[in-house]
Scaffold this active site. Sequence first.
Site, PDB file in Angstrom:
ATOM      1  N   LYS A  36      -6.975   9.477  15.582  1.00  0.00           N
ATOM      2  CA  LYS A  36      -5.790  10.235  15.145  1.00  0.00           C
ATOM      3  C   LYS A  36      -6.138  11.416  14.240  1.00  0.00           C
ATOM      4  CE  LYS A  36      -4.657   7.449  11.115  1.00  0.00           C
ATOM      5  NZ  LYS A  36      -4.359   6.079  10.763  1.00  0.00           N
ATOM      6  N   ARG A 131       2.513  -0.986   2.554  1.00  0.00           N
ATOM      7  CA  ARG A 131       2.894  -0.157   3.691  1.00  0.00           C
ATOM      8  C   ARG A 131       3.342  -1.163   4.745  1.00  0.00           C
ATOM      9  NH1 ARG A 131      -0.909   4.268   6.754  1.00  0.00           N
ATOM     10  NH2 ARG A 131      -1.196   2.521   8.183  1.00  0.00           N
TER      11      ARG A 131
HETATM   12  C1  LIG Z   1      -5.378   5.459  10.412  1.00  0.00           C
HETATM   13  C2  LIG Z   1      -5.518   4.011  10.536  1.00  0.00           C
HETATM   14  C3  LIG Z   1      -6.803   3.440  10.596  1.00  0.00           C
HETATM   15  C4  LIG Z   1      -8.067   4.250  10.484  1.00  0.00           C
HETATM   16  O1  LIG Z   1      -8.229   4.730   9.169  1.00  0.00           O
HETATM   17  P1  LIG Z   1      -9.536   5.521   8.689  1.00  0.00           P
HETATM   18  O2  LIG Z   1      -9.408   5.537   7.224  1.00  0.00           O
HETATM   19  O3  LIG Z   1      -9.459   6.871   9.303  1.00  0.00           O
HETATM   20  O4  LIG Z   1     -10.715   4.758   9.142  1.00  0.00           O
HETATM   21  C5  LIG Z   1      -6.877   2.060  10.752  1.00  0.00           C
HETATM   22  N1  LIG Z   1      -5.762   1.296  10.832  1.00  0.00           N
HETATM   23  C6  LIG Z   1      -4.527   1.815  10.770  1.00  0.00           C
HETATM   24  C7  LIG Z   1      -3.353   0.912  10.860  1.00  0.00           C
HETATM   25  C8  LIG Z   1      -4.360   3.184  10.611  1.00  0.00           C
HETATM   26  O5  LIG Z   1      -3.123   3.696  10.556  1.00  0.00           O
END
Ligand SMILES: *Cc1c(COP(=O)(O)O)cnc(C)c1O
Length: 357
Positions: A36, A131
Amino acid sequence: MKYPYLTVDLNKIEKNARYITDLCNKKGVEIVGVTKGCCGIPEVANAMLKGGVRYIADSRLNNLKKIRMSGYDKELMLLRMPMKSEFEEVVDIADMSLNSELDTIKELSDIAKYRNKLHKIILMIDLGELREGILIKDLKDYVKQILELDGIEFLGIGTNLACFSGVLPTYKNMKELVDLKYELEDFFNIKIPIVSGGNTSTLKLIEDNELPAGINQFRVGEAILIGRDVSRNRIVPGTYQDTFILVAQIIELKEKPSIPRGKLGRDAFGNIPKFVNKGIIKRAILALGKQDVNIKGLTPLISGIEIIGASSDHLVLDITRSTQEIRLNQEIKFKLNYSTLLSASTSPYITKIFIAN
Ligand SMILES: *Cc1c(COP(=O)(O)O)cnc(C)c1O
């Protein structure tokens, strides 16, 4: 070449993925690659796979769709809890999703049944980050009802920390998650295949040998994409940070005073800028601004160059102490932090160029 542009070094992203998957696989943790941060660029997803991640996850269906359309043939995970308007597409595009609402899971089950499919879910548990995730007191009730759904495969439990409130993963909260898995397995007499411990911020526990046994999946984006861990404000050892480079061109280069002349109001964004008097300085203006990218996370590659500020279309640099000679029309390169990578990836003004060698 169209400026500004973003170079994406697929080789370095693959190497970052390789380093992190090797490190974690040794401790029994599989890595899901999260795209993402760069809006699900299929080439990046592919580099992650070549680097050893099991499959790809993204928070947005559009990104997952883009990856699927590129010919990707492994499983896809949706990270953000599904919204009602996309339930059907979730089942069609994603093989699995992270969830925290029973009503949603029931609807996904109905759709999956209708499609003759099983949709896999990981039930998210809130371990204090506030969250997404259910509270521990509700866990057994949720699982009981999930196990009764014909369209759903209960893949496991997970948590996400260090994103919203900044709660760090520790031995203690990871152990809490593992203990919940054992409790559920005993209570319902089932096997729970996945305990998804978290994101980039959990890597530190592996490095320090402080991850309790039983956590067997991390969902990692930032550390693979840019080799950083914003939760602890650090570089992830063994990784590259110059994976994405933003390149812009100088459109004005002059010696000017360091403080403005005249009565000061607010800038174009309503802020009151502050200036330090350093006498006459060498100022360069780049054709790059807040409309293109979040400029706060830019770091010039040439040392000695400082960012003074930016408006919508102009980035002003102090190049007085630059360690290299700077000329008009020259290009200036920047490394990006995670939030600036996000904004550069979504920006229609920034061309993306892939490097792979
Ligand atoms: C964005 C996200 C991740 C990945 O996070 P990073 O810090 O980029 O490794 C993992 N799990 C969820 C639920 C996320 O929203």
